[in-house]
Design a protein around this motif. Structure first.
Motif, PDB file in Angstrom:
ATOM      1  N   VAL A  19       0.839  -1.202   0.000  1.00 17.61           N
ATOM      2  CA  VAL A  19       0.000   0.000   0.000  1.00 17.61           C
ATOM      3  C   VAL A  19       0.875   1.253   0.000  1.00 17.61           C
ATOM      4  O   VAL A  19       0.635   2.191  -0.779  1.00 17.61           O
ATOM      5  CB  VAL A  19      -0.982  -0.004   1.209  1.00 17.61           C
ATOM      6  CG1 VAL A  19      -1.614   1.356   1.418  1.00 17.61           C
ATOM      7  CG2 VAL A  19      -2.050  -1.060   1.017  1.00 17.61           C
ATOM      8  N   ILE A  20       1.901   1.280   0.841  1.00 13.80           N
ATOM      9  CA  ILE A  20       2.803   2.438   0.882  1.00 13.80           C
ATOM     10  C   ILE A  20       3.511   2.613  -0.459  1.00 13.80           C
ATOM     11  O   ILE A  20       3.599   3.725  -0.984  1.00 13.80           O
ATOM     12  CB  ILE A  20       3.801   2.307   2.049  1.00 13.80           C
ATOM     13  CG1 ILE A  20       3.072   2.479   3.380  1.00 13.80           C
ATOM     14  CG2 ILE A  20       4.942   3.315   1.927  1.00 13.80           C
ATOM     15  CD1 ILE A  20       3.906   2.140   4.600  1.00 13.80           C
ATOM     16  N   SER A  21       3.994   1.525  -1.038  1.00 17.75           N
ATOM     17  CA  SER A  21       4.651   1.598  -2.354  1.00 17.75           C
ATOM     18  C   SER A  21       3.694   2.092  -3.420  1.00 17.75           C
ATOM     19  O   SER A  21       4.062   2.909  -4.276  1.00 17.75           O
ATOM     20  CB  SER A  21       5.197   0.221  -2.751  1.00 17.75           C
ATOM     21  OG  SER A  21       6.187  -0.185  -1.867  1.00 17.75           O
ATOM     22  N   PHE A  22       2.455   1.614  -3.385  1.00 18.60           N
ATOM     23  CA  PHE A  22       1.451   2.038  -4.367  1.00 18.60           C
ATOM     24  C   PHE A  22       1.153   3.528  -4.234  1.00 18.60           C
ATOM     25  O   PHE A  22       1.070   4.252  -5.237  1.00 18.60           O
ATOM     26  CB  PHE A  22       0.169   1.212  -4.198  1.00 18.60           C
ATOM     27  CG  PHE A  22      -0.913   1.595  -5.150  1.00 18.60           C
ATOM     28  CD1 PHE A  22      -0.849   1.207  -6.484  1.00 18.60           C
ATOM     29  CD2 PHE A  22      -1.986   2.364  -4.735  1.00 18.60           C
ATOM     30  CE1 PHE A  22      -1.838   1.575  -7.383  1.00 18.60           C
ATOM     31  CE2 PHE A  22      -2.982   2.736  -5.618  1.00 18.60           C
ATOM     32  CZ  PHE A  22      -2.918   2.341  -6.950  1.00 18.60           C
ATOM     33  N   ILE A  23       1.006   4.002  -3.001  1.00 23.52           N
ATOM     34  CA  ILE A  23       0.718   5.428  -2.776  1.00 23.52           C
ATOM     35  C   ILE A  23       1.858   6.293  -3.310  1.00 23.52           C
ATOM     36  O   ILE A  23       1.624   7.264  -4.048  1.00 23.52           O
ATOM     37  CB  ILE A  23       0.480   5.698  -1.268  1.00 23.52           C
ATOM     38  CG1 ILE A  23      -0.831   5.064  -0.824  1.00 23.52           C
ATOM     39  CG2 ILE A  23       0.478   7.198  -0.978  1.00 23.52           C
ATOM     40  CD1 ILE A  23      -1.023   5.055   0.693  1.00 23.52           C
ATOM     41  N   PRO A  70       6.376   6.369  10.519  1.00 18.79           N
ATOM     42  CA  PRO A  70       5.812   5.161  11.148  1.00 18.79           C
ATOM     43  C   PRO A  70       6.435   3.865  10.613  1.00 18.79           C
ATOM     44  O   PRO A  70       6.585   2.902  11.367  1.00 18.79           O
ATOM     45  CB  PRO A  70       4.324   5.211  10.797  1.00 18.79           C
ATOM     46  CG  PRO A  70       4.053   6.587  10.330  1.00 18.79           C
ATOM     47  CD  PRO A  70       5.340   7.158   9.856  1.00 18.79           C
ATOM     48  N   SER A  71       6.809   3.854   9.327  1.00 16.32           N
ATOM     49  CA  SER A  71       7.403   2.646   8.736  1.00 16.32           C
ATOM     50  C   SER A  71       8.722   2.277   9.398  1.00 16.32           C
ATOM     51  O   SER A  71       9.107   1.108   9.408  1.00 16.32           O
ATOM     52  CB  SER A  71       7.642   2.840   7.240  1.00 16.32           C
ATOM     53  OG  SER A  71       6.434   3.016   6.567  1.00 16.32           O
ATOM     54  N   VAL A  72       9.409   3.262   9.930  1.00 16.25           N
ATOM     55  CA  VAL A  72      10.673   2.993  10.605  1.00 16.25           C
ATOM     56  C   VAL A  72      10.479   2.931  12.125  1.00 16.25           C
ATOM     57  O   VAL A  72      11.031   2.064  12.791  1.00 16.25           O
ATOM     58  CB  VAL A  72      11.735   4.060  10.236  1.00 16.25           C
ATOM     59  CG1 VAL A  72      12.983   3.902  11.060  1.00 16.25           C
ATOM     60  CG2 VAL A  72      12.067   3.969   8.760  1.00 16.25           C
TER      61      VAL A  72
END
Length: 175
Positions: A19-23, A70-72
């Motif tokens: 989802v993050i990559s797509f965004i 948040p990802s890290v």
């Protein structure tokens, strides 16, 4: 750790990552690029790619920050909490040999994880225009190449047979 919890964790990581990559990919595809199509980096990374954009990149920089922190920070927090519980448990081991062996086992994992997260954190969560391009390339090289390279080396050197083979290989070449 149950199989169900493990499966849920894997699915959640894959979904969030995709989802993050797509965004980010969708937002990047809406930018206009001008000038040279040569990126001064080791691979097509998002930060050097933004330098080539003629569009306003304020929104995507905000997006990188909002998604990147948040990802890290979430995995880092989970790892810190886990190691806190591990250290507390290890300190309760009555024998010093047992404590030493437990800390020795944990230290290799902690070294690899620390190198990976601190280099990623410094590249993505602390973007700095004054940070040199060479420094950014080196940090990117650390988390993309060096960490996966040293991971099996660090873990395999804990194995007595591997230690013996490495020692024999070095002694043959030295003498």
């Amino acid at each position: 750790m149950t199989n169900r919890f493990c499966a849920k964790s894997v699915i959640m990581c894959w979904l969030l990552g995709n989802v993050i990559s797509f965004i980010l990919t969708t937002t990047l595809s809406r930018l206009n690029f001008c000038g040279s199509n040569i990126i001064d980096h080791l691979f097509c990374d998002i930060v050097p790619l933004l330098d080539h954009s003629c569009s306003d990149t304020l929104f995507i920089n905000l997006e990188i920050y909002v998604l990147g922190v948040p990802s890290v920070m979430v995995p880092t927090s989970i790892i810190v909490m886990s190691y806190t519980y591990i250290v507390i448990s290890v300190l309760r081991i009555p024998s010093s040999t047992g404590r030493q062996k437990a800390f020795s086992t944990c230290s290799s994992h902690l070294i690899v994880v620390s190198i990976f997260f601190w280099t990623m954190f410094s590249v993505y969560d602390l973007p700095n225009k004054e940070q040199s391009r060479v420094g950014n390339k080196l940090l990117s090289l650390l988390y993309t190449v060096f960490t996966p390279l040293i991971n099996p080396i660090i873990y395999s050197l804990r194995n007595k047979d591997i230690k013996k083979a490495v020692h024999q290989a070095f002694s043959e070449h030295i003498m």
